[in-house]
Design an enzyme around this catalytic site. Sequence first.
Site, mmCIF file in Angstrom:
data_model
loop_
_atom_site.group_PDB
_atom_site.id
_atom_site.type_symbol
_atom_site.label_atom_id
_atom_site.label_comp_id
_atom_site.label_asym_id
_atom_site.label_seq_id
_atom_site.Cartn_x
_atom_site.Cartn_y
_atom_site.Cartn_z
ATOM 1 N N HIS A 1 0.813 -1.218 0.000
ATOM 2 C CA HIS A 1 0.000 0.000 0.000
ATOM 3 C C HIS A 1 0.849 1.272 0.000
ATOM 4 O O HIS A 1 0.367 2.336 -0.369
ATOM 5 C CB HIS A 1 -0.981 -0.024 1.187
ATOM 6 C CG HIS A 1 -2.157 -0.917 0.907
ATOM 7 N ND1 HIS A 1 -3.435 -0.643 1.318
ATOM 8 C CD2 HIS A 1 -2.244 -2.067 0.207
ATOM 9 C CE1 HIS A 1 -4.248 -1.596 0.899
ATOM 10 N NE2 HIS A 1 -3.543 -2.483 0.233
ATOM 11 N N SER B 1 -0.227 -1.059 -5.969
ATOM 12 C CA SER B 1 0.050 -2.233 -6.806
ATOM 13 C C SER B 1 0.804 -1.828 -8.069
ATOM 14 O O SER B 1 0.599 -0.720 -8.575
ATOM 15 C CB SER B 1 -1.272 -2.869 -7.252
ATOM 16 O OG SER B 1 -1.813 -3.632 -6.226
ATOM 17 N N LYS C 1 -13.969 -8.571 -9.066
ATOM 18 C CA LYS C 1 -13.048 -9.430 -9.826
ATOM 19 C C LYS C 1 -12.439 -10.509 -8.915
ATOM 20 O O LYS C 1 -12.302 -11.665 -9.314
ATOM 21 C CB LYS C 1 -11.941 -8.554 -10.434
ATOM 22 C CG LYS C 1 -11.181 -9.222 -11.554
ATOM 23 C CD LYS C 1 -10.408 -8.201 -12.361
ATOM 24 C CE LYS C 1 -9.615 -8.853 -13.458
ATOM 25 N NZ LYS C 1 -9.098 -7.920 -14.438
ATOM 26 N N ASP C 2 -12.097 -10.119 -7.675
ATOM 27 C CA ASP C 2 -11.529 -11.092 -6.730
ATOM 28 C C ASP C 2 -12.561 -12.156 -6.365
ATOM 29 O O ASP C 2 -12.211 -13.328 -6.185
ATOM 30 C CB ASP C 2 -11.038 -10.382 -5.459
ATOM 31 C CG ASP C 2 -9.655 -9.756 -5.649
ATOM 32 O OD1 ASP C 2 -8.994 -10.081 -6.666
ATOM 33 O OD2 ASP C 2 -9.234 -8.948 -4.800
ATOM 34 N N GLU D 1 6.261 -33.842 -0.407
ATOM 35 C CA GLU D 1 5.068 -33.325 -1.068
ATOM 36 C C GLU D 1 5.485 -32.602 -2.352
ATOM 37 O O GLU D 1 6.603 -32.070 -2.451
ATOM 38 C CB GLU D 1 4.362 -32.332 -0.139
ATOM 39 C CG GLU D 1 3.773 -32.984 1.098
ATOM 40 C CD GLU D 1 2.438 -33.654 0.813
ATOM 41 O OE1 GLU D 1 2.449 -34.810 0.341
ATOM 42 O OE2 GLU D 1 1.401 -33.049 1.057
HETATM 43 C C1 HEM Z 1 0.636 -16.000 2.247
HETATM 44 C C2 HEM Z 1 1.178 -15.660 1.104
HETATM 45 C C3 HEM Z 1 0.938 -14.336 0.417
HETATM 46 C C4 HEM Z 1 -0.128 -13.480 0.510
HETATM 47 C C5 HEM Z 1 -1.383 -13.654 1.342
HETATM 48 C C6 HEM Z 1 0.145 -12.371 -0.374
HETATM 49 C C7 HEM Z 1 -0.723 -11.304 -0.562
HETATM 50 C C8 HEM Z 1 -0.574 -10.342 -1.536
HETATM 51 C C9 HEM Z 1 -1.599 -9.433 -1.990
HETATM 52 C C10 HEM Z 1 -3.044 -9.390 -1.455
HETATM 53 C C11 HEM Z 1 -1.074 -8.650 -2.946
HETATM 54 C C12 HEM Z 1 -1.820 -7.598 -3.781
HETATM 55 C C13 HEM Z 1 -2.587 -8.308 -4.904
HETATM 56 C C14 HEM Z 1 -1.681 -8.915 -5.953
HETATM 57 O O1 HEM Z 1 -0.786 -8.220 -6.447
HETATM 58 O O2 HEM Z 1 -1.855 -10.120 -6.264
HETATM 59 C C15 HEM Z 1 0.313 -9.030 -3.096
HETATM 60 C C16 HEM Z 1 1.222 -8.421 -3.959
HETATM 61 C C17 HEM Z 1 2.527 -8.830 -4.134
HETATM 62 N N1 HEM Z 1 3.108 -9.980 -3.624
HETATM 63 FE FE1 HEM Z 1 2.252 -11.243 -2.292
HETATM 64 N N2 HEM Z 1 1.379 -12.536 -0.961
HETATM 65 C C18 HEM Z 1 1.893 -13.738 -0.514
HETATM 66 C C19 HEM Z 1 3.097 -14.298 -0.896
HETATM 67 C C20 HEM Z 1 4.021 -13.700 -1.748
HETATM 68 C C21 HEM Z 1 5.267 -14.270 -2.145
HETATM 69 C C22 HEM Z 1 5.744 -15.652 -1.714
HETATM 70 C C23 HEM Z 1 5.890 -13.362 -2.962
HETATM 71 C C24 HEM Z 1 7.233 -13.419 -3.656
HETATM 72 C C25 HEM Z 1 8.209 -14.193 -3.351
HETATM 73 C C26 HEM Z 1 5.028 -12.211 -3.081
HETATM 74 C C27 HEM Z 1 5.301 -11.071 -3.809
HETATM 75 C C28 HEM Z 1 4.405 -10.043 -4.063
HETATM 76 C C29 HEM Z 1 4.687 -8.866 -4.873
HETATM 77 C C30 HEM Z 1 6.018 -8.514 -5.534
HETATM 78 C C31 HEM Z 1 3.499 -8.113 -4.914
HETATM 79 C C32 HEM Z 1 3.285 -6.774 -5.665
HETATM 80 C C33 HEM Z 1 2.761 -7.089 -7.022
HETATM 81 C C34 HEM Z 1 2.462 -5.863 -7.823
HETATM 82 O O3 HEM Z 1 1.782 -4.987 -7.301
HETATM 83 O O4 HEM Z 1 2.906 -5.817 -8.980
HETATM 84 N N3 HEM Z 1 3.901 -12.446 -2.335
HETATM 85 N N4 HEM Z 1 0.596 -10.068 -2.247
#
Ligand code: HEM
Length: 413
Positions: free
Chosen positions: A213, A217, A241-242, A285
Amino acid sequence: MTTPTWKNPVVNWIDYRLPIFTFTHHSLVDYPTPRNLNYWWNFGSLAGILLVIMIASGLFLAMNYQPNTDLAFASVERIMRDVNFGWLLRYIHANGASFFFIVVYVHIFRGLYFGSYKAPREILWILGVFILLAMMGTAFLGYVLPWGQLSFWAAKVITNLFTVIPFVGEPIVQWLWGGFSVDNPTLNRFFALHFLMPFVIIGLVFLHLWALHQHKSGNPLGVDIKGPQDTIPFHPYYTAKDMFGLGVLLTLYMFFVFFYPNFFGEPLNYVQANPSSTPASIVPEWYFLPFFAILRSIPDKLGGIIAFGGAFVVLLIMPWLDRSKVRSATFRPIYKYVFWLLVIDMFLLGWVGGQKPEGWPLLLGQIGTAYYFIHFLLLIPWISRKETPLPVPESIASAVLPESGTATQGASQ
Ligand code: HEM
């Protein structure tokens, strides 16, 4: 951003003292979101929902599970047969782990394709890699709990890896076990830690979203938000959409829960743990397989562990390995193809991880491991210097609106 005045006096009273409703409104309702997000941006929220499902189903399982080597296996069978809807809880939890990893792997590869790890989102990305590690740890601990043959032998093989640490390796392993072998104290502490870890993940996700935030995004074009014409409010556009994405995910997930509940499982884990009978092959797994292949591709134990750790280090430093100014692979003619080579490599390593480490599968694993590191450490830095990117649009609006960014309809502020 407008501060909503709440109609309900109770809500107003609370919000004046603790602005929790205003905070939620700003983060989930009028939060300005790039107007061009595609379905790959659904996976973050899907991961969050799966985390909640895992914690809720796990909590009810824990009420009926016995973390004792004499009772654990039978208590899981009791959950399956005697506890009301216990079978459903267990299948939701076990298949949920697989779906959680599918969703998070897609989420990571989305980030790699669209350059989401680049400035100013490096910390967001690093927190993501820590979340992945925490998820892997949690899944490993959870797999030990049913006290089947694979639970026991996986615990033994993986904890034994620590013996390679010079001088302190042996004491560390005994400390992890709580004794001189994988036994009751091991099961006890694994249960305690398996219960704790999801809350650590929640903490990491909270920081992850905070960082998200801060700079908002990214988006499929990889260009920064230039003004209100580039955004739309999160609600109703992305909540709708979600919800659609969630419907698709739940349909697939429940298809496995109800029709193929043991698809991702191993029959051998329906045999109670027996420390005096080593299984012919110990397969982790599916979500561990690519990394397991990297671990085993080096014939030396210590070398294997270094390669395994290195596989995550290269992910952590990805924002600095890729020097390209252009984020999205859409405008990167070479990176675009190399990205798909990495995807193929991961599938190859995943397959190799499920085979015996001998003959040509071992050789393929070594080639796959070599490619993995060449990809991150040589190809990415080299391509990011040599590649000539395609022209990138001025702004989101200019690329997606017919009147080259002049229209402001639907903008958030
Ligand atoms: C429990 C696991 C995770 C949750 C709940 C989570 C949640 C989120 C959410 C809600 C967003 C905003 C929506 C979206 O861009 O899809 C986001 C963005 C992002 N996440 Fe995660 N995430 C998780 C794991 C990860 C992992 C493992 C990585 C990378 C190794 C990661 C990297 C990113 C990045 C780089 C963004 C920004 C994307 C953009 O705005 O272009 N996330 N995450």
